[in-house]
Design a protein around this motif. Structure first.
Motif, PDB file in Angstrom:
ATOM      1  N   GLY A  14      44.179 -18.577 -19.355  1.00 39.88           N
ATOM      2  CA  GLY A  14      43.485 -19.198 -20.472  1.00 39.88           C
ATOM      3  C   GLY A  14      42.104 -19.681 -20.081  1.00 39.88           C
ATOM      4  N   ALA A  15      42.009 -20.315 -18.899  1.00 41.64           N
ATOM      5  CA  ALA A  15      40.708 -20.791 -18.434  1.00 41.64           C
ATOM      6  C   ALA A  15      39.756 -19.618 -18.187  1.00 41.64           C
ATOM      7  CB  ALA A  15      40.888 -21.618 -17.158  1.00 41.64           C
ATOM      8  N   LEU A  16      40.280 -18.547 -17.569  1.00 46.64           N
ATOM      9  CA  LEU A  16      39.449 -17.369 -17.322  1.00 46.64           C
ATOM     10  C   LEU A  16      39.004 -16.727 -18.628  1.00 46.64           C
ATOM     11  CD1 LEU A  16      38.234 -15.359 -15.311  1.00 46.64           C
ATOM     12  CD2 LEU A  16      40.410 -14.109 -15.360  1.00 46.64           C
ATOM     13  N   PHE A  17      39.937 -16.605 -19.552  1.00 45.92           N
ATOM     14  CA  PHE A  17      39.624 -16.017 -20.856  1.00 45.92           C
ATOM     15  C   PHE A  17      38.571 -16.858 -21.583  1.00 45.92           C
ATOM     16  CE2 PHE A  17      40.519 -16.349 -25.428  1.00 45.92           C
ATOM     17  CZ  PHE A  17      40.225 -15.063 -25.835  1.00 45.92           C
ATOM     18  N   THR A  18      38.754 -18.188 -21.554  1.00 46.16           N
ATOM     19  CA  THR A  18      37.802 -19.073 -22.232  1.00 46.16           C
ATOM     20  C   THR A  18      36.424 -18.981 -21.606  1.00 46.16           C
ATOM     21  OG1 THR A  18      39.607 -20.584 -22.786  1.00 46.16           O
ATOM     22  CG2 THR A  18      37.371 -21.463 -22.900  1.00 46.16           C
ATOM     23  N   ARG A  19      36.377 -18.979 -20.285  1.00 39.35           N
ATOM     24  CA  ARG A  19      35.088 -18.920 -19.602  1.00 39.35           C
ATOM     25  C   ARG A  19      34.345 -17.634 -19.938  1.00 39.35           C
ATOM     26  NH1 ARG A  19      32.459 -21.448 -15.652  1.00 39.35           N
ATOM     27  NH2 ARG A  19      31.074 -20.264 -14.286  1.00 39.35           N
ATOM     28  N   THR A  20      35.105 -16.524 -19.976  1.00 40.32           N
ATOM     29  CA  THR A  20      34.479 -15.232 -20.280  1.00 40.32           C
ATOM     30  C   THR A  20      34.070 -15.134 -21.743  1.00 40.32           C
ATOM     31  OG1 THR A  20      35.819 -14.203 -18.539  1.00 40.32           O
ATOM     32  CG2 THR A  20      34.807 -12.750 -20.157  1.00 40.32           C
ATOM     33  N   ALA A  21      34.982 -15.566 -22.632  1.00 41.95           N
ATOM     34  CA  ALA A  21      34.727 -15.401 -24.063  1.00 41.95           C
ATOM     35  C   ALA A  21      33.622 -16.326 -24.558  1.00 41.95           C
ATOM     36  CB  ALA A  21      36.016 -15.660 -24.860  1.00 41.95           C
ATOM     37  N   LEU A  22      33.573 -17.550 -24.014  1.00 44.34           N
ATOM     38  CA  LEU A  22      32.597 -18.528 -24.497  1.00 44.34           C
ATOM     39  C   LEU A  22      31.291 -18.513 -23.715  1.00 44.34           C
ATOM     40  CD1 LEU A  22      34.832 -21.633 -25.269  1.00 44.34           C
ATOM     41  CD2 LEU A  22      34.059 -19.839 -26.806  1.00 44.34           C
ATOM     42  N   ARG A  23      31.121 -17.558 -22.818  1.00 43.65           N
ATOM     43  CA  ARG A  23      29.878 -17.520 -22.057  1.00 43.65           C
ATOM     44  C   ARG A  23      28.649 -17.376 -22.949  1.00 43.65           C
ATOM     45  NH1 ARG A  23      28.423 -13.547 -16.920  1.00 43.65           N
ATOM     46  NH2 ARG A  23      26.326 -14.378 -16.572  1.00 43.65           N
ATOM     47  N   PRO A  24      28.668 -16.487 -23.987  1.00 49.67           N
ATOM     48  CA  PRO A  24      27.494 -16.429 -24.866  1.00 49.67           C
ATOM     49  C   PRO A  24      27.209 -17.762 -25.552  1.00 49.67           C
ATOM     50  CG  PRO A  24      28.882 -14.491 -25.187  1.00 49.67           C
ATOM     51  CD  PRO A  24      29.654 -15.443 -24.319  1.00 49.67           C
ATOM     52  N   VAL A  25      28.276 -18.503 -25.915  1.00 50.12           N
ATOM     53  CA  VAL A  25      28.073 -19.794 -26.565  1.00 50.12           C
ATOM     54  C   VAL A  25      27.437 -20.781 -25.589  1.00 50.12           C
ATOM     55  CG1 VAL A  25      29.226 -21.721 -27.713  1.00 50.12           C
ATOM     56  CG2 VAL A  25      30.007 -19.386 -28.129  1.00 50.12           C
ATOM     57  N   ARG A  26      27.908 -20.780 -24.332  1.00 52.67           N
ATOM     58  CA  ARG A  26      27.304 -21.669 -23.332  1.00 52.67           C
ATOM     59  C   ARG A  26      25.841 -21.306 -23.102  1.00 52.67           C
ATOM     60  NH1 ARG A  26      31.956 -20.461 -20.512  1.00 52.67           N
ATOM     61  NH2 ARG A  26      30.747 -19.302 -18.968  1.00 52.67           N
ATOM     62  N   ASP A  27      25.564 -20.001 -23.046  1.00 54.26           N
ATOM     63  CA  ASP A  27      24.176 -19.578 -22.848  1.00 54.26           C
ATOM     64  C   ASP A  27      23.300 -20.036 -24.016  1.00 54.26           C
ATOM     65  OD1 ASP A  27      24.893 -18.387 -20.483  1.00 54.26           O
ATOM     66  OD2 ASP A  27      25.109 -16.377 -21.328  1.00 54.26           O
ATOM     67  N   MET A  28      23.802 -19.890 -25.243  1.00 54.90           N
ATOM     68  CA  MET A  28      23.024 -20.327 -26.394  1.00 54.90           C
ATOM     69  C   MET A  28      22.823 -21.837 -26.384  1.00 54.90           C
ATOM     70  SD  MET A  28      24.170 -17.967 -29.654  1.00 54.90           S
ATOM     71  CE  MET A  28      25.926 -18.055 -29.374  1.00 54.90           C
ATOM     72  N   THR A  29      23.868 -22.579 -25.973  1.00 51.90           N
ATOM     73  CA  THR A  29      23.743 -24.037 -25.898  1.00 51.90           C
ATOM     74  C   THR A  29      22.667 -24.440 -24.898  1.00 51.90           C
ATOM     75  OG1 THR A  29      26.087 -24.262 -26.462  1.00 51.90           O
ATOM     76  CG2 THR A  29      25.008 -26.171 -25.466  1.00 51.90           C
ATOM     77  N   GLN A  30      22.654 -23.783 -23.746  1.00 52.52           N
ATOM     78  CA  GLN A  30      21.644 -24.100 -22.735  1.00 52.52           C
ATOM     79  C   GLN A  30      20.241 -23.766 -23.233  1.00 52.52           C
ATOM     80  OE1 GLN A  30      22.923 -21.928 -19.285  1.00 52.52           O
ATOM     81  NE2 GLN A  30      24.757 -23.182 -18.976  1.00 52.52           N
ATOM     82  N   VAL A  31      20.114 -22.615 -23.923  1.00 56.55           N
ATOM     83  CA  VAL A  31      18.800 -22.234 -24.446  1.00 56.55           C
ATOM     84  C   VAL A  31      18.325 -23.240 -25.491  1.00 56.55           C
ATOM     85  CG1 VAL A  31      17.597 -20.508 -25.837  1.00 56.55           C
ATOM     86  CG2 VAL A  31      19.030 -19.785 -23.921  1.00 56.55           C
ATOM     87  N   VAL A  32      19.213 -23.636 -26.406  1.00 58.22           N
ATOM     88  CA  VAL A  32      18.839 -24.612 -27.428  1.00 58.22           C
ATOM     89  C   VAL A  32      18.464 -25.939 -26.788  1.00 58.22           C
ATOM     90  CG1 VAL A  32      19.704 -25.944 -29.385  1.00 58.22           C
ATOM     91  CG2 VAL A  32      20.204 -23.516 -29.241  1.00 58.22           C
TER      92      VAL A  32
END
Length: 473
Positions: free
Chosen positions: A186-204
């Motif tokens: 679950g942690a691996l899946f979440t990290r992989t799936a939400l990576r674009p969201v984390r990237d967008m959060t960092q950019v914002v």
């Protein structure tokens, strides 16, 4: 403290998603294990029944063929093969007396079976007997022989209970491993799936901190919705970056274009105040009014563009002859054309009518002509053409200016955009934007065809209207 970092970590999606995944994983594993357990129990029960039934038929055949001694030999032979007694065996005479009873150790805990054999020969009847503790079950099958004797064979549930108990222990031993595996996946899946969201959060976050909209989300391949969202986010940032740059340029242009007339206006009014005669003062006031009209025209153009793009521009439509509209625009700029020694001619097909707001359409055509005159060199030529094209009227203007580069032909219609080669020309970059907005408000379209260095040709397509006939007497 940064508000973006305030909050309960266990309330975040990054924390909850692995738990949901682990819970789903564990529930699925438990459900699958329960199903396997049920199938195993059913399989073991079926195996015991088949063993009892086949043994009962064999023993019945031995008893019918050789009597009690033949049956005892068959029982002893089987016990030597399996390593001891493992079945409950009883033979009743035709009068109901027990003539043979053999059972393994522990079978004495069960009360005597009370199976009622069918009067029909060869028909098996089943019954179950619980032991004194109410735990194991003895399943007994009985069959009546031709001699009217009854043979009973039974088997306890003890062996399959031990197998199922061992299976349950194995499941309990692996439950922690399953839970840990579920959390890890679950942690691996979440990290992989939400990576674009984390990237967008960092950019914002960086955009908020620095104010620079040049930041971009790292390129993400794939067609899943989150990666597609990241690509769309980058596209939005690119357009926003262009808009911000255009707004900065526009502010510079507005400051430049308004500062000069406002300064002249100030000096002109000061001269009017200092004038010693009325005639000179009147001339200065007239000059001030001209500068005021320039400023007002710029502001009105911005307001007109906003109304047109918002779809709230008020139009007073009426049939108008295309050639007359073009001639009005040519006459309006005749002095400018003569000053630049640019020849402006019209080749419009007669009888072409469009249903338009005359004032707005003159404004659009005048802006097109003003744009052509601005970039046509001294001694050049500008030509207007108009012809019917199916249910539409195609109007075009051709100049002998420097043309428009291919990479800028889509952008010249944008609000506040000014091409690099036009930076030296006066203006805000809203002329062509206003043209497109007005034409679209009339249900038409605009386009350009140009090769840089070889002039430009701008097109306007409008729905044709039926020419207005003479008024009835």
């Amino acid at each position: 403290m940064d508000a973006r970092r305030i909050g309960r970590p266990w309330a975040s999606l990054t924390f909850r998603l692995p738990l949901w995944y682990a819970a789903l994983f564990v529930v699925s594993a438990v459900a699958l294990s329960a199903l396997n357990y049920r199938l195993l129990a059913t399989l073991l029960d079926r195996r015991d029944r088949e063993l009892v039934e086949s043994t009962l038929r064999d023993y019945g055949a031995e008893f019918e063929a050789g009597g009690l001694k033949a049956l005892e030999r068959a029982v002893q032979a089987r016990e030597r093969v399996v390593g001891g007694a493992d079945l409950y065996i009883r033979v009743l005479s035709a009068r109901g007396d027990t003539i043979l009873l053999r059972m393994a150790h522990g079978f004495e805990e069960f009360p005597p079976s009370k199976v009622e054999p069918s009067p029909r020969v060869g028909l098996l009847q089943w019954t179950e007997v619980k032991d004194a503790k109410g735990g194991d079950v003895l399943g007994v099958a009985a069959m009546r022989l031709k001699s009217r004797a009854v043979v009973e064979v039974g088997r306890t549930s003890r062996q399959r209970t031990e197998v199922l108990e061992q299976y349950r222990k194995e499941l309990e031993g692996t439950s922690l491993i399953v839970l840990a595996l579920g959390l890890g996946l679950g942690a691996l899946f979440t990290r992989t799936a939400l990576r674009p969201v984390r990237d967008m959060t960092q950019v914002v976050s960086r955009i908020i901190d620095t104010g620079r909209v040049s930041e971009r989300v790292p390129a993400a391949e794939g067609n899943d919705p989150l990666r597609a969202l990241a690509r769309l986010f980058n596209t939005m940032l690119e357009r926003l970056d262009r808009l911000v740059s255009a707004m900065r340029d526009s502010l510079d242009n507005v400051a430049h274009d308004l500062r000069t007339p406002m300064t002249r206006l100030q000096f002109t009014l000061e001269d009017a105040l200092e004038a010693r005669d009325v005639e000179t003062a009147r001339d200065r006031v007239a000059d001030a009014l001209a500068e005021t009209e320039r400023v007002t025209g710029t502001l009105n153009a911005l307001l007109d563009l906003s109304e047109a793009e918002a779809g709230v521009m008020r139009l007073q439509r009426e049939p108008a002859e295309v050639g007359a509209l073009v001639e009005d625009a040519i006459e309006l700029y005749s002095d400018v054309a003569q000053e630049k020694e640019v020849r402006v001619t019209s080749h419009c097909q007669g009888g072409l009518c469009v249903d338009v707001d005359r004032r707005r359409m003159r404004q659009a055509l005048a802006n097109l002509l003003d744009n052509a005159l601005k970039y046509t060199p001294r001694g050049g030529a500008i030509e207007w053409f108009a012809a019917a094209e199916g249910p539409s009227v195609l109007l075009s203007i051709i100049d002998t200016g420097p043309g428009v580069p291919a990479e800028e032909q889509d952008r010249i219609w944008e609000r506040l955009y000014r091409a690099d080669h036009s930076r030296s020309e006066r203006g805000l970059g809203i002329g062509l934007s206003l043209v497109r907005a007005i034409i679209r408000a009339h249900g038409g379209s605009t386009s350009v065809n140009s090769a840089f260095g070889h002039g430009a040709q701008f097109f306007i397509r409008l729905p044709a209207a039926v020419p207005a006939g003479p008024s009835p007497l």
